[in-house]
Design an enzyme around this catalytic site. Structure first.
Site, PDB file in Angstrom:
ATOM      1  N   ASP A 347       0.838  -1.187   0.000  1.00 16.12           N
ATOM      2  CA  ASP A 347       0.000   0.000   0.000  1.00 16.12           C
ATOM      3  C   ASP A 347       0.886   1.255   0.000  1.00 16.12           C
ATOM      4  O   ASP A 347       1.891   1.305   0.715  1.00 16.12           O
ATOM      5  CB  ASP A 347      -0.868  -0.042   1.267  1.00 16.12           C
ATOM      6  CG  ASP A 347      -1.892   1.049   1.306  1.00 16.12           C
ATOM      7  OD1 ASP A 347      -2.772   1.040   0.440  1.00 16.12           O
ATOM      8  OD2 ASP A 347      -1.812   1.913   2.201  1.00 16.12           O
ATOM      9  N   GLU A 376       1.449   0.226  -4.910  1.00 11.20           N
ATOM     10  CA  GLU A 376       0.981   1.520  -5.398  1.00 11.20           C
ATOM     11  C   GLU A 376       2.197   2.445  -5.478  1.00 11.20           C
ATOM     12  O   GLU A 376       2.752   2.818  -4.445  1.00 11.20           O
ATOM     13  CB  GLU A 376      -0.035   2.121  -4.428  1.00 11.20           C
ATOM     14  CG  GLU A 376      -1.351   1.369  -4.357  1.00 11.20           C
ATOM     15  CD  GLU A 376      -2.336   2.052  -3.411  1.00 11.20           C
ATOM     16  OE1 GLU A 376      -3.497   2.250  -3.802  1.00 11.20           O
ATOM     17  OE2 GLU A 376      -1.953   2.396  -2.272  1.00 11.20           O
TER      18      GLU A 376
END
Ligand code: CA
Length: 663
Positions: A347, A376
């Site tokens: 993340d 990400e």
């Protein structure tokens, strides 16, 4: 997780604070400890506690008989050890007991903490548990392993939340919302369609990507009947499973055994498990286990001493500091070894530094060469970490064995993620053609792709397609179903399903690794809620009756996945192969892309594959070289075995559809 464009993140002026003004400069001189016995180690001599807390004045271990609501049965003062540690040993193995640490700093005793390395915990994770870890292994665990992949591009990723997937009565699953839901076979919807693992097998995905499954903060494990929901991006204990997904959060072994059983059942079905990990921030600031162990050290701060917040969640961790980097690396290694996890999704990965991510990938590959890592490649706010050190998508080629999500293909195909009404290539908005082509070649350099026309990135940032994850929807933002409903006002459901098919056909035939959001294959929606992180089941649960209602949609997705898996031409592994084998046709009509994959690419049995995507609302007449072609997709239908034959010449590509031919 919430995100910004990487370009926006890069656009932040790197706040280069002079070292002498930087409150974080003090941490470089703290001693570090690299032993593998941190916090708890049971051996033949007994129970050994080791806490790293260099600035503590005193540390106490508290032993409890129960996981909550009881006074300690024993208080043990720890002695100062080497390299910033504190140690205590007891000549008995305290199986069945619980413990916490209480750190005193500057004369003030901090709240108790289970530490940062609790591997077993009781209700809500407030007390760590001492258990016999090998006893949590299911039968056959020694032989257990996930699918063996040569390349990440061979994976088909399916992102799911435990509760979404099984909580609805229509799942026919017994252990709804639990790890054990993914152990049940022969489960069916009321209409008799396969659900659960059998559904995944039928669909053909290779890996499930489970939303955060470590112990997170928000769901009260002492009150499970209240049916709380959360995505879980609020980490509390990084190295123990979440209790609300177990059948008994008070029993520290239950969550561990049940998660392992889940992994084993998926592996037995030939499906790998990717875990979503959120080391970039913690749920709390001063009350986090990091702060209660070694206050300040694990976070980045602003010049005024406040928490820096690149996560948009109140704080950001400091992977560029040795003990935080070691924590991340050792934590993923632990999940890979102890739980046989096959991949990790980071993340807000750009909060971490490139060096840490390289170490993560290198260490995981030593454990299992099939493990892959993606993340990400952006932050959700500015960070003191200079942009050139961030694990940004634009820096992906500096990271070996790491892939990043392509927001390029995502927004170009369906329209901008945060502007609900915005349309994309698949829904008739012109101007996105070049960015879709960037997606098709997985952001690698290609002589026919003009990166200056890219919407989100202006250069070929990937050195290989193995560095790119392609998608048009995920847990964040509107589901594809809802996005199409909001951006195609006045359309029929059939028209929207047709647009979804075109969108996913682009994703699944593109180079890189395809990723899809669970339930999209049966056209699930989330009632138009874009940030459903704590929405009730009525928003988030998958209604499995849709599998019957939208049976044609499901069959299309299933065939699309089969097409990709049966044809290595869609799964090239180098930029050179892509540049050589993919040839774009000159097309002057807006919202049309036409290209060929030639030369039996990547060992494909097909010499040439011709793909024409028509995202416009009018028919397009394509010029196809003369010869004997097998029609693989046409007018919203797709079958890898062929829909018929064609002789080339001119062929009409219906609005909002893909034409795929092979020979
Ligand atoms: Ca929890």
């Amino acid at each position: 997780m919430k995100h910004l464009f990487a370009a926006v993140a890069l656009g932040f002026a790197a706040t280069t604070t002079m070292a002498q003004n930087n409150p974080d400069s003090q941490y470089a001189s703290w001693p570090t400890y690299s032993g593998d016995d941190l916090e708890l180690k049971i051996d033949k001599h007994g129970t050994n506690f080791t806490l790293w807390s260099p600035k503590a004045d005193a540390v106490q271990v508290r032993i409890y008989d129960t996981d909550r609501n009881s006074a300690p049965v024993r208080l043990i003062d720890m002695a100062r050890g080497d390299n910033g540690t504190w140690r205590a040993s007891i000549p008995e193995r305290l199986y069945g007991k619980f413990y916490t640490f209480a750190v005193t700093i500057d004369g003030k005793q901090l709240d108790e903490t289970p530490g940062i390395w609790a591997k077993a915990v009781g209700t809500n994770g407030h007390r760590a548990a001492i258990i016999d870890m090998p006893a949590t292994n299911p039968a056959g665990w020694d032989q257990d392993h996930g699918p063996r992949l040569d390349n990440i591009t061979d994976a088909v990723l399916y992102e799911m939340h435990h509760r979404d997937f099984s909580i609805d009565p229509s799942s026919g699953i017994v252990h709804k919302g639990k790890f054990l839901a993914l152990t049940e076979r022969d489960t069916k919807s009321p209409e008799g369609r396969a659900t659960g693992i059998d559904h995944l097998k039928e669909l053909g995905v290779t890996h499930v990507h489970i939303l955060p499954s470590y112990d997170y903060n928000s769901v009260d494990e002492a009150n499970l009947p209240s049916n709380q929901y959360n995505w879980g991006y609020d980490p509390y204990n990084y190295n123990a499973p979440e209790g609300s997904y177990s059948t008994d959060p008070a029993d520290p072994t239950a969550r561990i055994c049940e998660m392992k059983e889940m992994v084993k059942a998926l592996h037995d079905a030939g499906i790998g498990v990717v875990m979503d990990v959120v080391y970039n921030h913690t749920a709390d600031n001063d009350a986090s286990n990091f702060s209660l162990t070694a206050p300040g050290y694990f976070y980045r701060h602003r010049p005024d001493g406040s928490y820096s917040d690149a996560s948009g969640c109140g704080n950001e961790t400091a992977s560029d500091r040795q003990m935080m980097r070691d924590f991340i690396v050792n934590s993923v290694k632990y999940w890979a070894k102890e739980y046989h996890i096959d991949g990790f999704r980071f993340d807000l990965m750009a909060i971490h530094d490139i060096e840490t991510m390289n170490e993560v990938a290198a260490e995981l590959k030593k454990i299992n060469p099939s493990i892959f890592v993606y993340g990400e490649g952006w932050t959700a706010g500015d960070s003191p970490l200079p942009a050139e050190r961030r694990a940004l998508k634009e820096n992906v080629d500096k990271m070996k064995g790491i892939a990043v999500f392509s927001d390029d293909i995502r927004d170009a195909v369906k329209g901008h993620y945060s502007n609900a009404e915005d349309r994309g290539f698949a829904t008739g908005k012109p101007g996105n053609e070049e960015t879709v082509k960037i997606g098709i070649v997985a952001s690698t350099a290609h002589p026919q792709v003009d990166y200056s026309k890219g919407n989100n990135s202006k250069f070929a940032y990937a050195g290989a397609p193995t560095e790119i994850i392609n998608y048009v929807s995920c847990h964040d933002d509107l589901t594809l179903t809802d996005k199409l409903a909001k951006s195609m006002p006045g359309s029929t459901e059939a028209e929207r399903q047709r647009a979804a098919r075109l969108a996913q056909t682009i994703v699944f035939t593109s180079q890189g690794t395809p990723f899809m959001f669970a339930g999209e294959e049966i056209f699930r929606d989330k009632k138009g809620v874009h940030n459903s992180y704590k929405s009730p089941d009525s928003v988030n649960a998958i209604d499995w009756s849709l599998k019957t209602k939208n049976a044609d949609q499901f069959n299309y997705y299933r065939n699309l996945i089969r097409l990709r898996k049966e044809h290595p031409a869609f799964r090239m592994t180098t930029a050179e192969e892509i540049a050589k084998n993919i040839v774009f046709d000159k097309v002057s009509s807006p919202n049309v892309i036409s290209y060929s994959i030639r030369n039996n690419a990547n060992g494909d049995e097909w010499k040439e594959i011709k793909l024409v995507f028509n995202g416009s609302t009018t028919p397009f007449t394509a010029k196809i070289p003369k010869g004997n072609w097998t029609i693989i997709a046409r007018d919203g239908e797709l079958n890898p075995d062929g829909l018929g034959e064609a002789k080339g010449g001119t062929m009409v590509v219906a609005p909002t559809s893909a034409l795929i031919l092979a020979r």
